[in-house]
Design a protein around this motif. Structure first.
Motif, short mmCIF file in Angstrom:
data_model
loop_
_atom_site.label_atom_id
_atom_site.label_comp_id
_atom_site.label_asym_id
_atom_site.label_seq_id
_atom_site.Cartn_x
_atom_site.Cartn_y
_atom_site.Cartn_z
N GLU A 78 0.82 -1.21 0.00
CA GLU A 78 0.00 0.00 0.00
C GLU A 78 0.86 1.26 0.00
O GLU A 78 0.58 2.23 -0.72
CB GLU A 78 -0.93 0.00 1.21
N ARG A 79 1.89 1.28 0.80
CA ARG A 79 2.77 2.46 0.86
C ARG A 79 3.42 2.72 -0.50
O ARG A 79 3.54 3.87 -0.93
CB ARG A 79 3.85 2.25 1.92
N LEU A 80 3.82 1.65 -1.18
CA LEU A 80 4.44 1.80 -2.50
C LEU A 80 3.44 2.38 -3.50
O LEU A 80 3.76 3.29 -4.28
CB LEU A 80 4.96 0.45 -2.99
N LEU A 81 2.22 1.86 -3.49
CA LEU A 81 1.21 2.31 -4.45
C LEU A 81 0.80 3.76 -4.19
O LEU A 81 0.65 4.55 -5.12
CB LEU A 81 -0.02 1.40 -4.38
N ARG A 82 0.64 4.12 -2.92
CA ARG A 82 0.20 5.47 -2.59
C ARG A 82 1.30 6.51 -2.81
O ARG A 82 1.00 7.69 -3.00
CB ARG A 82 -0.29 5.53 -1.13
N SER A 83 2.52 6.08 -2.83
CA SER A 83 3.61 7.03 -3.05
C SER A 83 3.83 7.34 -4.53
O SER A 83 4.52 8.31 -4.88
CB SER A 83 4.91 6.49 -2.46
N ASN A 84 3.23 6.52 -5.41
CA ASN A 84 3.39 6.73 -6.86
C ASN A 84 2.05 6.55 -7.57
O ASN A 84 1.89 5.65 -8.41
CB ASN A 84 4.41 5.74 -7.44
N PRO A 85 1.05 7.37 -7.26
CA PRO A 85 -0.30 7.16 -7.81
C PRO A 85 -0.37 7.27 -9.32
O PRO A 85 -1.18 6.58 -9.95
CB PRO A 85 -1.13 8.26 -7.12
N GLN A 86 0.43 8.13 -9.95
CA GLN A 86 0.34 8.31 -11.39
C GLN A 86 0.85 7.11 -12.18
O GLN A 86 0.56 6.97 -13.37
CB GLN A 86 1.13 9.57 -11.80
N HIS A 87 1.59 6.24 -11.52
CA HIS A 87 2.12 5.04 -12.19
C HIS A 87 1.39 3.77 -11.72
O HIS A 87 1.93 2.67 -11.81
CB HIS A 87 3.62 4.91 -11.94
N ILE A 88 0.17 3.94 -11.24
CA ILE A 88 -0.57 2.83 -10.64
C ILE A 88 -0.82 1.70 -11.64
O ILE A 88 -0.83 0.53 -11.26
CB ILE A 88 -1.92 3.35 -10.07
N THR A 89 -0.98 2.02 -12.93
CA THR A 89 -1.29 0.98 -13.92
C THR A 89 -0.13 0.00 -14.10
O THR A 89 -0.35 -1.16 -14.44
CB THR A 89 -1.66 1.62 -15.27
N PHE A 90 1.08 0.48 -13.88
CA PHE A 90 2.24 -0.42 -13.96
C PHE A 90 2.64 -0.97 -12.59
O PHE A 90 3.06 -2.13 -12.47
CB PHE A 90 3.44 0.31 -14.58
N LEU A 91 2.50 -0.16 -11.56
CA LEU A 91 2.90 -0.61 -10.23
C LEU A 91 1.95 -1.65 -9.65
O LEU A 91 2.39 -2.57 -8.95
CB LEU A 91 2.97 0.60 -9.28
N ALA A 92 0.65 -1.52 -9.92
CA ALA A 92 -0.33 -2.45 -9.36
C ALA A 92 -0.06 -3.90 -9.77
O ALA A 92 0.02 -4.79 -8.91
CB ALA A 92 -1.75 -2.03 -9.75
N PRO A 114 -8.49 -3.26 -2.94
CA PRO A 114 -9.17 -2.02 -2.56
C PRO A 114 -8.23 -0.81 -2.55
O PRO A 114 -8.66 0.31 -2.86
CB PRO A 114 -9.71 -2.31 -1.16
N VAL A 115 -6.97 -1.04 -2.22
CA VAL A 115 -5.98 0.05 -2.26
C VAL A 115 -5.78 0.52 -3.69
O VAL A 115 -5.73 1.72 -3.97
CB VAL A 115 -4.65 -0.40 -1.64
N ILE A 116 -5.67 -0.43 -4.62
CA ILE A 116 -5.49 -0.08 -6.03
C ILE A 116 -6.66 0.75 -6.53
O ILE A 116 -6.49 1.77 -7.20
CB ILE A 116 -5.34 -1.37 -6.88
N ALA A 117 -7.87 0.31 -6.18
CA ALA A 117 -9.07 1.02 -6.63
C ALA A 117 -9.11 2.46 -6.12
O ALA A 117 -9.41 3.40 -6.86
CB ALA A 117 -10.32 0.26 -6.20
N GLU A 118 -8.77 2.65 -4.84
CA GLU A 118 -8.85 3.99 -4.24
C GLU A 118 -7.71 4.89 -4.70
O GLU A 118 -7.91 6.09 -4.93
CB GLU A 118 -8.84 3.87 -2.72
N VAL A 119 -6.53 4.34 -4.87
CA VAL A 119 -5.40 5.15 -5.36
C VAL A 119 -5.68 5.62 -6.79
O VAL A 119 -5.42 6.78 -7.14
CB VAL A 119 -4.09 4.34 -5.30
N ALA A 120 -6.23 4.72 -7.62
CA ALA A 120 -6.56 5.10 -8.99
C ALA A 120 -7.63 6.18 -9.01
O ALA A 120 -7.55 7.15 -9.78
CB ALA A 120 -7.04 3.87 -9.76
N LEU A 121 -8.64 6.04 -8.15
CA LEU A 121 -9.71 7.04 -8.08
C LEU A 121 -9.16 8.40 -7.64
O LEU A 121 -9.50 9.44 -8.21
CB LEU A 121 -10.80 6.57 -7.12
N ALA A 123 -6.24 9.51 -8.10
CA ALA A 123 -5.39 10.06 -9.17
C ALA A 123 -6.19 10.33 -10.44
O ALA A 123 -5.61 10.69 -11.47
CB ALA A 123 -4.25 9.09 -9.47
N LYS A 124 -7.52 10.16 -10.38
CA LYS A 124 -8.40 10.36 -11.54
C LYS A 124 -8.04 9.44 -12.70
O LYS A 124 -8.15 9.81 -13.88
CB LYS A 124 -8.36 11.82 -11.99
#
Length: 440
Positions: A78-92, A114-121, A123-124
């Motif tokens: 979760e910490r990794l995903l939330r620290s780089n929201p704009q790259h969520i499609t590759f990081l997830a 659920p973390v992926i879904a919320e981070v993506a939301l 980051a629009k």
């Protein structure tokens, strides 16, 4: 009689797949009962080694879960995903792939959805993009994990042909990673942008979706010493399995008569798995009853029964008619080995279990005279379980996406995971096959 017996096998697989879960194994045992008592077939040897390996690995992951180790991994993800929201499609997908590859269980990935879904939301970004490929990555990571049931079955099958864990991982890990990278590139611009999506706009306008409403996260997570220690023990166990599985010369050996007998890798995995469980219980002060009640233990035991039943029935049927099969389709498969890959792919769709499919089909390929490169190259085909959206991980991903962009569809196979799954799967097979032909 051959046709009737084949119909029994197909019917039992269909019935088991209809009810899914542990019923798949029960249906296989029912088929075994009919083949032996009604048709008089000699029962094949039960896949005991594979079952014991799956049990050892399941108990290892369940013990780590009971100690809080898996929650610790989820927190890191979760910490990794939330620290780089704009790259969520590759990081997830990368996070899910590594987590499942390390633990051998998809439980970790489901906890991250659920973390992926919320981070993506936040980051629009359209949540369907990272969620769909993340689910596929978690499924494909099973074949790339040294701790999974599918890999355990493959090791047991190929070890007698001189192919060890290291050989398998060198082919499957990069091959599957290449396939998932292509899949991630495909979903990068998939669908309309979030703010232009009609379902998202409808939910906003109706008040069904509030952008400031956050799903529960692990921000309040408090790391414990037992969780950290359990992951350390788990990591040492995984490293030991990879080391001894790759370098069999390190294993103990004994001279019996004029032959030198080396400790089988399958028994090494069992010893390390169960032994590490005891170390975790003692060092992390875990209540053993908590292990039994964990979700990983329950899911793993379902896999044990499913693999046992289907594999035993399939082995009994094939051994009874191996000469007929070799005579009729052996030459055809040797001439067109991709037909075997297709057979694995289709059966995995029906069984919805990578481990059961591996144990049931791969020995048939070897018995028909197919080279080990074909067997290893076809291994990623067991990840076709995404075709029908019946797995808990897919349903969970759909439910976690509050925007409605991730969906099941109307025609069973037109869901959000179909295209990224097909693209990733076919590319993984092609890459693994190519690497296997070079290295093996």
């Amino acid at each position: 009689m051959l046709l009737l017996e084949a119909l029994v096998v197909i019917a039992c697989i269909a019935i088991g797949a209809r009810y899914s879960g542990i019923a798949l194994g029960f249906a296989g045992i029912l088929g075994e009962l009919i083949l032996v008592f009604v048709f008089g077939l000699k029962p094949a040897s039960p896949p005991i080694n594979v079952i014991l390996i799956i049990m050892a690995i399941t108990c290892l992951a369940a013990t780590a879960q009971a100690a809080g180790g898996l929650d610790f991994l989820v927190h890191i993800a979760e910490r990794l995903l939330r620290s780089n929201p704009q790259h969520i499609t590759f990081l997830a997908p990368l996070v899910c792939f590594l987590a499942v590859m390390f633990t051998g269980t998809s439980y970790v990935a489901i906890a991250v959805y659920p973390v992926i879904a919320e981070v993506a939301l936040d980051a629009k970004i359209r949540p369907e993009r990272p969620l769909s490929i993340a689910v596929i990555a978690a499924q494909h990571a099973i074949s790339a994990s040294p701790m999974s049931a599918a890999t355990a079955a493959l090791i047991a099958i190929l070890s007698v042909h001189g192919i060890g864990l290291g050989n398998i991982m060198m082919c499957l890990v990069p091959g599957i990673f290449i396939g998932l990278t292509v899949g991630a590139l495909f979903v990068l611009r998939r669908g309309k942008e979030l703010e232009e999506d009609p379902e998202f706009r409808r939910r906003i306008q109706s008040g069904e979706l509030e952008l400031n409403a956050k799903a529960e996260t692990s921000k309040s997570y408090k790391q414990s010493s037992s969780a950290t220690l359990s992951i350390v023990i788990f990591a040492i166990a995984v490293a030991s399995i990879i080391l001894f599985g790759s370098c069999t010369s390190l294993l103990p050996s004994w001279t019996v008569g004029e032959k030198t007998i080396r400790l089988p890798v399958s028994q090494v995995i069992q010893m390390i798995g169960f032994g590490s469980c005891m170390l975790m219980i003692a060092c992390c002060k875990i209540d053993p009853n908590k292990i039994i009640k964990s979700s990983v233990f329950g899911a793993g035991m379902v896999g044990v029964v499913a693999t046992f039943g289907i594999a035993w029935m399939a082995d009994t049927f094939f051994e009874a008619h191996s000469k007929e099969f070799i005579h009729t389709i052996g030459d055809l498969l040797q001439q067109y080995p991709m037909l075997f890959t297709l057979m694995v792919w289709v059966l995995a769709v029906l069984l919805a279990s990578q481990g059961a499919t591996t144990q049931a089909v791969m020995p048939i390929g070897l018995a028909l005279g197919l080279p080990v490169t074909t067997i290893v190259g076809s291994a990623p085909a067991v990840n076709s379980i995404f075709l029908f959206p019946t797995s808990g991980s897919m349903i969970a991903a759909v439910m976690f996406d509050r925007t409605g962009t991730t969906c099941i569809g109307k025609y069973l196979v037109d869901h959000s995971f179909t295209l990224p799954g097909l693209i990733s799967n076919f590319c993984s097979i092609a890459a693994s096959w190519t690497i296997a032909s070079i290295l093996l």
